[in-house]
Each structure stands twice: as C-alpha cells, then as structure tokens.
Design an enzyme around this catalytic site. Structure first.
Site, PDB file in Angstrom:
ATOM      1  CD  GLU A  68      -8.284 -10.127 -45.711  1.00 32.14           C
ATOM      2  OE1 GLU A  68      -8.105 -10.612 -44.574  1.00 32.14           O
ATOM      3  OE2 GLU A  68      -8.002 -10.738 -46.753  1.00 32.14           O
TER       4      GLU A  68
ATOM      5  CB  SER B 123      28.334 -30.547 -32.889  1.00 34.32           C
ATOM      6  OG  SER B 123      28.712 -31.500 -31.948  1.00 34.32           O
TER       7      SER B 123
ATOM      8  CG  ASN C 215      23.112 -28.020 -35.123  1.00 36.90           C
ATOM      9  OD1 ASN C 215      21.880 -27.987 -35.151  1.00 36.90           O
ATOM     10  ND2 ASN C 215      23.825 -27.257 -34.313  1.00 36.90           N
TER      11      ASN C 215
ATOM     12  CG  ASP D 174      22.621 -28.496 -21.620  1.00 30.01           C
ATOM     13  OD1 ASP D 174      23.695 -28.837 -21.093  1.00 30.01           O
ATOM     14  OD2 ASP D 174      22.537 -27.930 -22.726  1.00 30.01           O
TER      15      ASP D 174
ATOM     16  CB  THR E 237      20.586 -31.037 -26.159  1.00 30.32           C
ATOM     17  OG1 THR E 237      21.417 -30.813 -27.297  1.00 30.32           O
ATOM     18  CG2 THR E 237      20.229 -29.725 -25.511  1.00 30.32           C
TER      19      THR E 237
END
Ligand code: AOF
Ligand code: ZN
Length: 375
Positions: free
Chosen positions: A46, A301, A304, A194, A190
């Site tokens: 605003e 997996s 998760n 990776d 992970t």
C-alpha cells in the site's frame, strides 16, 4: 484485485517470512497507481502504491490482497498512510492472520470513515500466501514434499540411476519452486548418491537454506554442499546421540569451521532407540524459530517416509514422467513401512493435475489421521 494478485506475485521469493502483497489504486475508473511488497523489511504494498502515485489519491478506491497492517513493524502502519492520503474505500482479499493485525486494520480504517469491504477473491488471495498463513499461525514452516517418479511409481532404477525421469520443462519448474521456499531439505542418502548443490539455478533467485538430515554426520567434507557452505547457508541436522561421541563432536566442529550450522534433535519418535535418527517434527520447530517459513523436501524414499510418518508434510508435488522403470527393488517415492491398511494411508485433498512439458504434476494437501472424516 486480479491485478493486485499479479503484482503480489512479483515479490515471490523475496518477501519471506512476510506475505506477498499487491495493491492497486483506482480513481474515476482508472488505475492511478500500483505497488507490491518487494522485499522483506522494505515498504508494504500500500505504501509503495501511495508513494508512487502521480496524482492526488483523495477519494480513490484502494485494492489490496491482504488487510492493511496497523502495527509498527519494520515499517510504519499502512493504515496511517491510507488515512493520511484520504482514500475513500478499501477493498481487501483476506484479513491478516498476524495476531498483531487480525482485523485491527479494518477497524481503524472504518473508525476513520473509510468504507471497507473484505473477502474479495478471498480464496485466491489465501492460496497465494499459503506459506504465510501456515507459518504465522503455527510458528512452523510450511513443508512441501516434491518428487519425480515414473508412470509406474519409481524414483530410480534398482541400480540408483534416475537421470532423467522427467523432462527439462518439469525440472525447470522445480527450480522455480525452489525459489518460493526458504529451505530445501534432503537426507544424507541423496547427498551420498548424487552430491547435489541444492541451489536455485534460476537467474535472480535467492538461494534457499540447504538443510541436510544426517543422523550420523556421514556428510563428506569434500561434498559440494560442505565446500560451498561459506557461500550458501547450510544446515546439517544430526541426532543428539551422535554428538555424545567424540568422533561425532569432532565432525560437528569440522563442519562448523566450514560454515555449516550444525543442529541436533533428540532421538526420533519411532520407538527404535538403537538407531539414531533426526526427529523431523522437532527440527521443523527449530527451523521455524530461525524464521524459516517454508521447506521443500527433495528427498529420497527414506526421508519422505519419515516426513509423512511424522505428519510434517503440508503439500505434495508429485511429478510423473512418461516412463516405466519396473523392478521390485527400484525405490518408490515414499519408503518405510507404509500404511498397514488403506484406512491408515495419507489422503490428499484439493488435488490438482497440471502438465509440465511432456510430464504432469499432481499437487495435493495431506490429511492425517485426526483431520480425517472417514476414520
Ligand atoms: C500489509 N501490506 O504489503 C505486507 C503486510 O515487519 P513489517 O513492518 O514488514 O510487518 C510485517 C507484517 O506485516 C507481516 O507479518 C504481515 O502481517 C504484514 N504484511 N501488510 O499491509 C504488505 N507485506
Ligand atoms: Zn502494512
């Protein structure tokens, strides 16, 4: 209000933990000014619109996606400048859930003779700020789990190869998604598989905090994440038991020296005390206290499974690629023990399906046990 929503979105990725807010000023049927909340700590929508206004906005209508604030925060109250500029009517998307505002802005404006109508495109305005609404009312980050799976529900081949299940368009979308979340969380599995960067490759994107769950502090010092921890904020969360060992403490010190923030949680609540685990619920609490309003889980997996089991996931992004991987040993997005019967499965509400190049994306909001009507 539609234009105000468009403007609000321009602040995406820069306003957290504040909401995205847009504002349009209309006089004699013409838009005479616009503004949005551009960056955390800076002026609100605003005020930006009113200060940028080339003509006198007295008597004009002001459209704003969120109730004008009435408190002194990092900036003065928006209600003050709206009153000062003699705005005639104010149209609002949502009432601000922030307890410091919560209807107070509407009340002050009305007390000053300004006509106020709220609830304009209310659902769209709330959806735009699903992160803010969740964070301000719970103090915990809004958590989204994102994964990409094949059309037969696998996230990799049994060998571990997963490049690529979805195409370039979907992967680009994920990078845009990263921009919207304050933190990206992955498990140590992970990182070991990776060696990812977990950054935001989109131009102009602010890099989210990288959060790695690593109960035994196995993260290699030479991993990309640790090597770049002095440039991109990085948190590694371990289990309390690990820090009780000399080796664990030594590794934690090395990580800290490399620029990593090392957090720990008490043992996970899965009842298996022989296995050190990160308690994700506790971690989310700690992240919330660090003003991290949103976390995107880009895990495998295992993480998760823990995330769904601990009930921390608020939204799911399931990308589905047009490929069949097969193999009983190929992992699926959510591992662990899983539900024993359908009654115990996590249901997703408000499901949407959209296309992402040649792939598709399913989104939904998990409903856990106590919120469900069917059990
Ligand atoms: C508005 N317009 O554009 C925004 C609002 O610390 P501050 O001063 O930035 O205040 C942050 C709070 O103000 C935030 O939690 C939310 O309640 C409100 N944000 N309000 O009228 C805006 N960004
Ligand atoms: Zn304000």
């Amino acid at each position: 209000m539609r234009r105000a929503l468009e403007l609000a979105r321009m602040g995406e990725g820069r306003t957290n933990p504040n909401p995205m807010v847009g504002c349009v000023i209309v006089k004699d049927g013409r838009i005479i000014s616009e503004g949005y909340h551009e960056k955390y700590g800076e002026y609100h929508a605003e005020r930006n619109a009113l200060l940028r206004c080339g003509e006198d906005p007295a008597g004009a209508d002001l459209y704003v996606t969120l109730e004008p604030c009435c408190h002194y925060g990092k900036t003065p109250p928006c209600t003050e400048i709206i009153i000062e500029k003699n705005i005639g009517r104010v149209f609002i998307g949502n009432v601000d859930p922030n307890p410091k505002v919560a209807g107070g802005g509407v009340k002050i404006l009305r007390e000053h003779g300004i006509e106020v109508e709220s609830g304009i495109l209310e659902e769209e305005c709330r959806k735009l700020n699903e992160v803010f609404f969740h964070y301000i009312s719970t103090g915990r980050p809004f958590v989204a789990a994102k994964y990409a799976m094949s059309a037969d529900g696998k996230i990799a081949c049994a060998s571990g190869d997963s490049k690529w299940i979805t195409g370039e368009t979907a992967r680009k979308q994920v990078h845009m998604l990263r921009k919207r979340y304050s933190g990206i969380l992955a498990g140590i599995g992970t990182v070991l598989a990776d060696d990812p960067m977990l950054n935001c490759r989109e131009e102009e994107g602010v890099d989210p905090v990288r959060i790695i769950c690593d109960a035994h502090l196995r993260i290699p010092m030479e991993s990309q994440i640790v090597r770049t921890a002095d440039q991109v904020p990085t948190i590694v969360c371990t289990a309390e038991e690990t820090l009780e060992t000399a080796a664990g403490r030594e590794k934690a010190d090395q990580l800290a020296a490399a620029g990593v923030t090392v957090l720990h949680t008490p043992a996970g609540a899965d009842g298996d005390s022989s296995y050190a685990k990160v308690d994700l619920k506790n971690l989310m609490q700690q992240l919330g206290e660090r003003k991290i309003d949103s976390v995107l889980i880009e895990g495998g997996s295992k993480i998760n499974a823990d995330a769904f089991a601990s009930g921390i996931v608020d939204k799911v992004y399931a990308y589905v690629g047009g490929v069949i991987i097969g193999g009983a040993d190929a992992p699926s997005p959510v591992g662990g023990r899983g539900a024993e019967s359908m009654a115990g499965a996590v249901r997703l509400r408000d499901l949407t399906v959209s296309t992402a190049g040649e792939d598709c994306c399913i989104t939904g909001y998990p409903v856990y046990g106590k919120d469900r009507e069917d059990i």
